[in-house]
Scaffold this active site. Structure first.
Site, PDB file in Angstrom:
ATOM      1  N   ARG A 128      46.671  43.076  48.341  1.00 46.57           N
ATOM      2  CA  ARG A 128      45.074  42.918  47.432  1.00 46.57           C
ATOM      3  C   ARG A 128      45.798  43.195  46.620  1.00 46.57           C
ATOM      4  O   ARG A 128      46.408  43.562  46.011  1.00 46.57           O
ATOM      5  CB  ARG A 128      44.506  43.620  48.236  1.00 46.57           C
ATOM      6  CG  ARG A 128      43.570  44.100  47.950  1.00 46.57           C
ATOM      7  CD  ARG A 128      42.092  42.538  47.337  1.00 46.57           C
ATOM      8  NE  ARG A 128      41.008  43.153  47.684  1.00 46.57           N
ATOM      9  CZ  ARG A 128      40.105  42.153  47.659  1.00 46.57           C
ATOM     10  NH1 ARG A 128      40.107  41.716  48.095  1.00 46.57           N
ATOM     11  NH2 ARG A 128      38.638  42.806  47.645  1.00 46.57           N
ATOM     12  N   THR A 427      36.950  32.470  48.038  1.00 45.76           N
ATOM     13  CA  THR A 427      38.133  32.347  49.364  1.00 45.76           C
ATOM     14  C   THR A 427      38.482  31.456  50.177  1.00 45.76           C
ATOM     15  O   THR A 427      37.120  30.441  50.356  1.00 45.76           O
ATOM     16  CB  THR A 427      37.448  33.357  49.701  1.00 45.76           C
ATOM     17  OG1 THR A 427      37.309  34.817  48.647  1.00 45.76           O
ATOM     18  CG2 THR A 427      38.636  34.325  51.087  1.00 45.76           C
ATOM     19  N   THR A 445      42.114  34.312  48.183  1.00 45.30           N
ATOM     20  CA  THR A 445      40.855  34.918  47.985  1.00 45.30           C
ATOM     21  C   THR A 445      41.484  35.088  45.956  1.00 45.30           C
ATOM     22  O   THR A 445      42.599  35.332  46.207  1.00 45.30           O
ATOM     23  CB  THR A 445      39.961  35.851  47.544  1.00 45.30           C
ATOM     24  OG1 THR A 445      39.117  35.994  46.713  1.00 45.30           O
ATOM     25  CG2 THR A 445      41.026  36.802  47.610  1.00 45.30           C
ATOM     26  N   GLU A 447      38.659  36.136  44.588  1.00 44.43           N
ATOM     27  CA  GLU A 447      36.451  36.793  44.557  1.00 44.43           C
ATOM     28  C   GLU A 447      35.832  35.183  43.851  1.00 44.43           C
ATOM     29  O   GLU A 447      35.264  34.864  45.263  1.00 44.43           O
ATOM     30  CB  GLU A 447      37.328  37.326  43.317  1.00 44.43           C
ATOM     31  CG  GLU A 447      36.156  38.775  43.154  1.00 44.43           C
ATOM     32  CD  GLU A 447      34.625  38.651  44.173  1.00 44.43           C
ATOM     33  OE1 GLU A 447      35.013  38.644  45.520  1.00 44.43           O
ATOM     34  OE2 GLU A 447      33.928  38.367  43.825  1.00 44.43           O
ATOM     35  N   ASP A 467      34.806  43.413  43.117  1.00 44.23           N
ATOM     36  CA  ASP A 467      34.722  44.133  44.484  1.00 44.23           C
ATOM     37  C   ASP A 467      35.291  45.783  44.060  1.00 44.23           C
ATOM     38  O   ASP A 467      34.469  46.004  44.710  1.00 44.23           O
ATOM     39  CB  ASP A 467      36.118  43.275  45.042  1.00 44.23           C
ATOM     40  CG  ASP A 467      35.414  42.365  45.352  1.00 44.23           C
ATOM     41  OD1 ASP A 467      34.277  41.585  45.562  1.00 44.23           O
ATOM     42  OD2 ASP A 467      36.380  41.745  46.837  1.00 44.23           O
ATOM     43  N   SER A 492      37.823  45.714  49.956  1.00 45.51           N
ATOM     44  CA  SER A 492      37.295  43.867  50.595  1.00 45.51           C
ATOM     45  C   SER A 492      36.776  43.698  51.529  1.00 45.51           C
ATOM     46  O   SER A 492      36.112  45.258  52.520  1.00 45.51           O
ATOM     47  CB  SER A 492      38.721  42.834  50.960  1.00 45.51           C
ATOM     48  OG  SER A 492      38.667  41.583  50.951  1.00 45.51           O
ATOM     49  N   GLY A 520      32.792  36.089  51.073  1.00 43.75           N
ATOM     50  CA  GLY A 520      32.258  37.564  50.852  1.00 43.75           C
ATOM     51  C   GLY A 520      32.225  38.703  52.378  1.00 43.75           C
ATOM     52  O   GLY A 520      32.814  39.041  52.940  1.00 43.75           O
TER      53      GLY A 520
HETATM   54  N1  GLU Z   1      36.556  39.632  47.313  1.00 46.56           N
HETATM   55  C1  GLU Z   1      35.786  38.886  48.424  1.00 46.56           C
HETATM   56  C2  GLU Z   1      36.681  40.081  49.575  1.00 46.56           C
HETATM   57  O1  GLU Z   1      38.089  40.122  49.487  1.00 46.56           O
HETATM   58  C3  GLU Z   1      36.330  37.789  49.186  1.00 46.56           C
HETATM   59  C4  GLU Z   1      35.439  36.834  48.641  1.00 46.56           C
HETATM   60  C5  GLU Z   1      35.045  35.707  49.514  1.00 46.56           C
HETATM   61  O2  GLU Z   1      35.300  35.578  51.070  1.00 46.56           O
HETATM   62  O3  GLU Z   1      34.537  34.944  49.180  1.00 46.56           O
HETATM   63  O4  GLU Z   1      36.023  40.293  50.393  1.00 46.56           O
END
Ligand code: GLU
Length: 625
Positions: A128, A427, A445, A447, A467, A492, A520
């Site tokens: 991360r 992602t 990802t 993001e 996030d 996340s 997301g």
């Molecule tokens: N940034 C998101 C996360 O870390 C993921 C975004 C996505 O899945 O489109 O949970």
């Protein structure tokens, strides 16, 4: 070993051009033409439809699924040539960063569950992004304590959203432990494609068109993705800068973290062109980046062991809590009807129970889960939220007759403040099993689609810091668990998952499945429906992935993916029995198109069978056929 490779839903001409007998492609699935179910504004990447009739792909010894056929094929060839799942990940990520740059890349981060078959061990790798050392709690809120104006043009497109990238460091660490193919050999396919060019896929074209106004702000992004007149590029793209960067990383992965590329990243993140508020990331932040190896979160469900990602992702805990609540219900009794390749028709009670269990899990996730290096979970570990008596108490809150609307989090003493919702996007997911039986589930990802729109040396920089909760305190003054702090990792939702058989005593047995998805904050819902589809409803992985996307976060709204051919979206779903049945139970049903990017690979006899999401461009490949 024979290497006739088969693929579901492959469209890229470069992939299809493979010579027969070595990564040959069998196209699979037909794009559906139906009116759009509306856009889910809180949703990750723009939805791009659905391919109906995709069939699961059986393989003999190894299999890989990614969101793009070029990446799948390159990774599959690594496996064919004796590479491990770790090796295949490196190649897949290098290619995805080129052909699916809106979703993931070397400027981003990810979470990986890795199964080492010989050791029968599972490791959770945390790649991360981290907040720079200068990112104190108001970093996303205002320019400085002296200048309390918001970052411009907004937090995401400013430099403030950019976290210290983690994926390259993490892949290098995974490879050092589990790789067999020399690191430098894993970049050849991506370098060749970057030099020779590739066809812009329909999904990438749609994403560029959608993001064009923001891509225009960054000179490098505009130059790469847009025509000189500012319109979206179509046709072929080549990326000499990316090829050069990969060449440096192939020699030494540390090249992203020290030296000229690190300097370029810091300069690009600090670029104020277009009025952008600069990042405060330094080369010391990059040089100091470390992968974290964490304890995987493994819990029982229907005689299997489900292993997920612990914090700073909330994905593993929320999936485990949802399944823990569902284990109190006879979910098999709510199997979809008319099951076909696309997963059949969901029952009202099946969707209701799962959505209710998710509401309860999201309530706890929203309140309690953040980077545990900074904010402990209730009781100091995931155990309190996943204890059998706690889950039984949560399950008792579910009524079969009425939705609870919004759930309350469990009581665990003085809580951190409830985190305001943060949008999450952009992602990709990779599932791999190699010929030795090792497996990898990686969600990767940047993001949001195209991350922060800052491009440098051929790749995009993430906007992962959005996030975090921008507000450090709740209106009542309580600190928010997911507030920004120097070196902290934003919470996340990513939920890479491995499923194992268990023996009579519940101990881990052979690997059963690999699964995961982008999406997301909705990732939890996508992964849960796939696991329930396979484990309770006996669907094959393609049916489970293809099945209607549905579920709920902690609000009265329940999603039913309108892109699916069985969902009747006319008159806002008024003629669809699932939608009306849920409304009768009090659900506020949203039929916006969903944009999951699931993949799942499941053991089948001595081999494997895989499915890729019909809502993106993914493909499964392996040997056999
Ligand atoms: N940034 C998101 C996360 O870390 C993921 C975004 C996505 O899945 O489109 O949970």
């Amino acid at each position: 070993m024979a290497a006739v490779l088969v693929c579901a839903g492959c469209t890229a001409p470069e992939a299809a051009a493979a010579p027969a007998g070595s990564c040959a492609i069998v196209s699979n699935g037909t794009p559906v033409t139906k009116p759009r179910g509306g856009r889910d504004e809180s949703a990750p990447e723009t939805a791009t439809g659905y391919r109906t009739g995709m069939a699961a792909v059986p393989t003999d010894h190894y299999a890989v699924a990614t969101a793009n056929p070029l990446a799948t094929r390159a990774a599959c060839e690594v496996l064919r040539d004796g590479g491990t799942a770790a090796d295949a990940l490196v190649t897949a990520q290098a290619v995805l960063g080129l052909v699916e740059p809106q979703s993931s890349g070397i400027g981003g981060g990810g979470f990986l569950l890795y199964y080492d078959a010989a050791a029968n061990s599972v490791q959770a790798f945390d790649g991360r992004e981290t907040a720079p050392a200068a990112a104190t709690e108001n970093y996303l809120r205002w320019v400085s304590d002296a200048d309390r104006t918001a970052p411009t043009p907004d937090a995401r497109a400013s430099g403030r959203s950019i976290g210290v990238p983690g994926i390259v460091r993490m892949l290098a660490d995974v490879h050092a432990q589990h790789g067999r193919t020399p690191w430098r050999d894993l970049f050849g396919p991506a370098v060749r494609l970057a030099d020779d060019g590739f066809q812009i896929s329909p999904r990438l074209a749609a994403a560029i068109a959608d993001a064009a106004p923001k891509l225009r702000i960054d000179a490098a992004s505009a130059d790469y993705f847009l025509e000189p007149d500012g319109s979206p590029k179509s046709g072929r793209l080549s990326n000499a800068a990316y090829a050069k960067t990969l060449g440096a990383l192939a020699t030494d992965p540390a090249a992203l973290y020290t030296g000229p590329i690190a300097g370029d990243i810091v300069a690009a993140a600090a670029d104020t062109a277009g009025g952008r508020t600069p990042s405060l990331m330094t080369t010391a932040d990059l040089a100091g980046y470390r992968t974290r190896i964490r304890e995987p979160l493994c819990t029982p469900y229907r005689g299997k062991q489900i292993c997920g990602m612990p914090p700073p992702s909330s994905g593993g805990i929320a999936v485990a809590e949802t399944l823990g609540v569902l284990s109190h219900f006879d979910m098999a009794a709510h199997r979809p009807t008319d099951v076909d390749a696309d997963g059949g028709r969901l029952t009202v009670q099946g969707v209701h129970l799962i959505a209710e269990a998710e509401r309860l899990a999201y309530a706890d996730r929203d309140r309690y889960v953040a980077d545990t290096d900074f904010v402990p979970l209730p009781g100091g570990s995931p155990n309190a939220l996943l204890a059998a008596d706690y889950l039984a108490g949560r399950a008792a809150l579910v009524s079969p007759d009425r939705t609870m609307g919004t759930a309350k989090p469990g009581e665990f003493g003085p809580p951190a403040a409830l985190a305001p919702p943060v949008p999450e996007h952009g992602t990709s997911h990779i599932s791999v099993v190699d010929a030795q039986g090792n497996a990898a589930s990686l969600t990767t990802t940047i993001e949001s689609a195209f991350g922060s729109f800052h491009m440098v040396d051929g790749f995009l920089l993430n906007n992962q810091l959005t996030d975090f909760s921008a507000e450090p305190t709740a209106p009542d003054g309580a600190p928010v668990a997911n507030r920004v702090a120097p070196g902290k990792r934003p919470r996340s939702t990513m939920a890479p998952t491995l499923v194992f058989d268990t023996d009579a005593g519940g101990a881990r047995g052979p690997l059963y499945a690999v699964a995961g998805s982008p999406g997301g904050s909705t990732i939890i819902q996508f992964v849960v429906k796939t696991l329930v589809g396979m484990l309770d409803w006996g669907l094959d992985p393609q049916q489970a992935v293809s099945m209607v996307d549905f579920g709920a976060a902690n609000s009265p709204t329940t999603n039913v993916g309108g892109e699916h051919p069985v969902v009747d979206i006319s008159d806002d779903g008024r003629h669809d029995p699932l939608v009306t049945g849920l409304r009768d139970l009090g659900h506020e049903v949203d039929i916006a198109d969903q944009s999951s990017g699931l993949s799942a690979i499941v053991r089948s006899g001595p081999g494997w069978v895989g499915g890729a999401d019909p809502r993106r461009e993914g493909a499964v490949m392996g040997d056999g056929g």
